[in-house]
Design an enzyme around this catalytic site. Structure first.
Site, PDB file in Angstrom:
ATOM      1  N   ASN A  12      31.594 -37.988 -15.859  1.00 14.46           N
ATOM      2  CA  ASN A  12      30.237 -37.799 -15.336  1.00 14.46           C
ATOM      3  C   ASN A  12      29.499 -36.837 -16.267  1.00 14.46           C
ATOM      4  O   ASN A  12      29.710 -35.629 -16.206  1.00 14.46           O
ATOM      5  CB  ASN A  12      30.324 -37.236 -13.905  1.00 14.46           C
ATOM      6  CG  ASN A  12      28.959 -36.880 -13.334  1.00 14.46           C
ATOM      7  OD1 ASN A  12      27.930 -37.268 -13.871  1.00 14.46           O
ATOM      8  ND2 ASN A  12      28.953 -36.126 -12.236  1.00 14.46           N
ATOM      9  N   TRP A  13      28.653 -37.407 -17.117  1.00  7.05           N
ATOM     10  CA  TRP A  13      27.963 -36.580 -18.117  1.00  7.05           C
ATOM     11  C   TRP A  13      26.842 -35.744 -17.501  1.00  7.05           C
ATOM     12  O   TRP A  13      26.263 -34.893 -18.182  1.00  7.05           O
ATOM     13  CB  TRP A  13      27.374 -37.466 -19.224  1.00  7.05           C
ATOM     14  CG  TRP A  13      28.398 -38.141 -20.083  1.00  7.05           C
ATOM     15  CD1 TRP A  13      29.764 -38.058 -19.977  1.00  7.05           C
ATOM     16  CD2 TRP A  13      28.145 -38.999 -21.212  1.00  7.05           C
ATOM     17  NE1 TRP A  13      30.362 -38.814 -20.949  1.00  7.05           N
ATOM     18  CE2 TRP A  13      29.394 -39.405 -21.717  1.00  7.05           C
ATOM     19  CE3 TRP A  13      26.983 -39.468 -21.823  1.00  7.05           C
ATOM     20  CZ2 TRP A  13      29.508 -40.255 -22.831  1.00  7.05           C
ATOM     21  CZ3 TRP A  13      27.097 -40.317 -22.925  1.00  7.05           C
ATOM     22  CH2 TRP A  13      28.353 -40.701 -23.424  1.00  7.05           C
ATOM     23  N   LYS A  14      26.494 -36.018 -16.261  1.00  3.30           N
ATOM     24  CA  LYS A  14      25.378 -35.317 -15.601  1.00  3.30           C
ATOM     25  C   LYS A  14      24.124 -35.399 -16.500  1.00  3.30           C
ATOM     26  O   LYS A  14      23.887 -36.442 -17.086  1.00  3.30           O
ATOM     27  CB  LYS A  14      25.781 -33.883 -15.267  1.00  3.30           C
ATOM     28  CG  LYS A  14      27.090 -33.851 -14.463  1.00  3.30           C
ATOM     29  CD  LYS A  14      27.402 -32.522 -13.880  1.00  3.30           C
ATOM     30  CE  LYS A  14      28.726 -32.613 -13.105  1.00  3.30           C
ATOM     31  NZ  LYS A  14      29.067 -31.387 -12.424  1.00  3.30           N
ATOM     32  N   HIS A 100      26.755 -37.357  -4.923  1.00  8.94           N
ATOM     33  CA  HIS A 100      27.301 -36.197  -5.638  1.00  8.94           C
ATOM     34  C   HIS A 100      26.744 -34.917  -5.001  1.00  8.94           C
ATOM     35  O   HIS A 100      25.583 -34.896  -4.582  1.00  8.94           O
ATOM     36  CB  HIS A 100      26.928 -36.277  -7.121  1.00  8.94           C
ATOM     37  CG  HIS A 100      27.665 -35.261  -7.939  1.00  8.94           C
ATOM     38  ND1 HIS A 100      27.284 -33.949  -7.996  1.00  8.94           N
ATOM     39  CD2 HIS A 100      28.796 -35.365  -8.690  1.00  8.94           C
ATOM     40  CE1 HIS A 100      28.143 -33.283  -8.756  1.00  8.94           C
ATOM     41  NE2 HIS A 100      29.064 -34.127  -9.197  1.00  8.94           N
ATOM     42  N   GLU A 102      25.632 -32.336  -6.225  1.00  6.60           N
ATOM     43  CA  GLU A 102      24.409 -31.831  -6.855  1.00  6.60           C
ATOM     44  C   GLU A 102      23.182 -32.591  -6.351  1.00  6.60           C
ATOM     45  O   GLU A 102      22.073 -32.062  -6.345  1.00  6.60           O
ATOM     46  CB  GLU A 102      24.542 -31.906  -8.392  1.00  6.60           C
ATOM     47  CG  GLU A 102      25.496 -30.825  -8.900  1.00  6.60           C
ATOM     48  CD  GLU A 102      26.208 -31.161 -10.185  1.00  6.60           C
ATOM     49  OE1 GLU A 102      25.800 -32.102 -10.883  1.00  6.60           O
ATOM     50  OE2 GLU A 102      27.201 -30.464 -10.496  1.00  6.60           O
ATOM     51  N   GLU A 170      35.546 -33.955  -4.137  1.00 10.59           N
ATOM     52  CA  GLU A 170      35.045 -32.923  -5.042  1.00 10.59           C
ATOM     53  C   GLU A 170      34.651 -31.686  -4.241  1.00 10.59           C
ATOM     54  O   GLU A 170      33.494 -31.569  -3.795  1.00 10.59           O
ATOM     55  CB  GLU A 170      33.814 -33.432  -5.798  1.00 10.59           C
ATOM     56  CG  GLU A 170      34.102 -34.586  -6.726  1.00 10.59           C
ATOM     57  CD  GLU A 170      33.172 -34.580  -7.939  1.00 10.59           C
ATOM     58  OE1 GLU A 170      33.689 -34.694  -9.049  1.00 10.59           O
ATOM     59  OE2 GLU A 170      31.955 -34.429  -7.777  1.00 10.59           O
ATOM     60  N   GLY A 176      32.460 -27.226 -11.684  1.00 13.45           N
ATOM     61  CA  GLY A 176      31.866 -26.432 -12.769  1.00 13.45           C
ATOM     62  C   GLY A 176      32.194 -24.955 -12.706  1.00 13.45           C
ATOM     63  O   GLY A 176      31.534 -24.146 -13.355  1.00 13.45           O
ATOM     64  N   SER A 216      36.460 -29.146 -12.008  1.00 17.11           N
ATOM     65  CA  SER A 216      37.121 -28.372 -13.058  1.00 17.11           C
ATOM     66  C   SER A 216      38.426 -29.002 -13.550  1.00 17.11           C
ATOM     67  O   SER A 216      39.413 -28.308 -13.793  1.00 17.11           O
ATOM     68  CB  SER A 216      37.351 -26.934 -12.594  1.00 17.11           C
ATOM     69  OG  SER A 216      36.107 -26.311 -12.310  1.00 17.11           O
ATOM     70  N   GLY A 237      33.564 -33.761 -14.918  1.00 16.48           N
ATOM     71  CA  GLY A 237      32.225 -33.340 -15.335  1.00 16.48           C
ATOM     72  C   GLY A 237      32.271 -32.715 -16.717  1.00 16.48           C
ATOM     73  O   GLY A 237      32.355 -33.403 -17.738  1.00 16.48           O
ATOM     74  N   GLY A 238      32.266 -31.390 -16.764  1.00 14.90           N
ATOM     75  CA  GLY A 238      32.199 -30.630 -18.016  1.00 14.90           C
ATOM     76  C   GLY A 238      33.138 -31.133 -19.110  1.00 14.90           C
ATOM     77  O   GLY A 238      32.724 -31.288 -20.266  1.00 14.90           O
TER      78      GLY A 238
HETATM   79  P1  PGA Z   1      33.269 -30.427 -13.318  1.00 15.19           P
HETATM   80  O1  PGA Z   1      32.331 -31.428 -12.495  1.00 15.19           O
HETATM   81  O2  PGA Z   1      34.418 -31.255 -13.859  1.00 15.19           O
HETATM   82  O3  PGA Z   1      32.394 -29.873 -14.405  1.00 15.19           O
HETATM   83  O4  PGA Z   1      33.757 -29.391 -12.365  1.00 15.19           O
HETATM   84  C1  PGA Z   1      32.846 -32.476 -11.727  1.00 15.19           C
HETATM   85  C2  PGA Z   1      31.734 -33.249 -11.103  1.00 15.19           C
HETATM   86  O5  PGA Z   1      30.727 -32.655 -10.673  1.00 15.19           O
HETATM   87  O6  PGA Z   1      31.797 -34.502 -11.001  1.00 15.19           O
END
Ligand code: PGA
Length: 254
Positions: A12-14, A100, A102, A170, A176, A216, A237-238
């Site tokens: 997930n590149w966001k 998600h 976010e 999640e 993050g 994470s 994510g990251g």
């Molecule tokens: P993260 O994000 O790996 O940076 O913790 C995961 C996500 O939000 O899908």
């Protein structure tokens, strides 16, 4: 030992990277990094403006599939700034991330997510539905919270279609933050999700739903979470913004 089903790893590149050139490079590097990997379903979820470029890198190969980060539930019309399922289909998008945390933080709620899940299933795009608690508590209120999320986002989904739904656990405190859930935490929730689905449907139907962990995930902790958590893969994510790190996460699930 060869696993019965392939793991699913979604990057997930966001809202990254900063340019289409960088997105093309990242997708190209991931493609190279996972060329010889068989037995894992690798999926990239770039921002939708980069779908065309990443689709070009994919170039009909099976090295990775495409995922969107969100979609609108309606087919078309007066919805400024939104993207429809048929638009995603024109870039061979296979999955869509829905709910998600976010996006939930921006006000998206279970009922709206449920509508999108129905719409995606109808159009043949597999929803990756995110659930997870803000924090843990000794009384176990977080389990009730998660159960409500599952029941509300799955409302009205038929047994036959449920197998196309992926659930990504999640926990918000792990996203993050560098603080991942332990393999034991993850396993507890995997079993809990299956129990809730079993209560709504039946065991065979519940077992068909793939459960991912996200929060994470790194190349370092992936193997332990996979083995101890017994999940079907990861939503990353990251770490998905670094092709080497992401490819190593993919390899850890083999
Ligand atoms: P993260 O994000 O790996 O940076 O913790 C995961 C996500 O939000 O899908």
């Amino acid at each position: 030992m060869k696993k019965a089903t392939h793991a699913l790893v979604i990057g997930n590149w966001k809202m990254n990277p900063q340019s289409v050139t960088m997105a093309t490079r990242l997708a190209t590097d991931v493609k190279k990094g996972v060329t010889r990997v068989e037995g894992v379903e690798v999926v990239l979820a770039p921002p939708s403006v980069y779908l065309e470029a990443v689709h070009r890198v994919q170039n009909g190969s099976k090295s990775f599939a495409l995922c969107a980060q969100n979609v609108h539930a309606e087919k078309l019309g007066a919805h400024t700034g939104e993207i429809s399922l048929s638009m995603l289909k024109s870039f061979d998008v296979t999955y869509v991330i829905l709910g998600h945390s976010e996006r939930r933080a921006e006000g998206e709620q279970n009922q709206a997510i449920n509508k999108k899940v129905h719409a995606a299933l109808k159009e043949g795009i597999k929803p990756v539905v995110c659930i997870g608690e803000q924090k843990r508590d000794r009384e176990g209120h977080y389990l009730t919270f998660i159960e409500t999320q599952i029941r509300e986002v799955c409302a009205g989904i038929t047994k036959a279609k449920l197998g196309n739904v992926v659930i990504a656990y999640e926990p918000i405190w792990a996203i993050g933050t560098g603080e991942n859930a332990t393999p034991e935490d993850v396993h507890e929730i995997k079993l809990f999700i299956q129990k809730v689905l079993f209560d709504i449907y039946d065991r065979a139907t519940a077992n068909r739903v793939r459960v991912l962990y996200g929060g994470s995930v790194t190349a370092k902790n992936a193997l332990a979470i996979m083995e101890g958590g017994l999940v079907d893969g990861f939503l990353v994510g990251g770490s998905s913004l670094n092709a080497v790190e992401f490819s190593n996460i993919v390899k850890a699930t083999l």
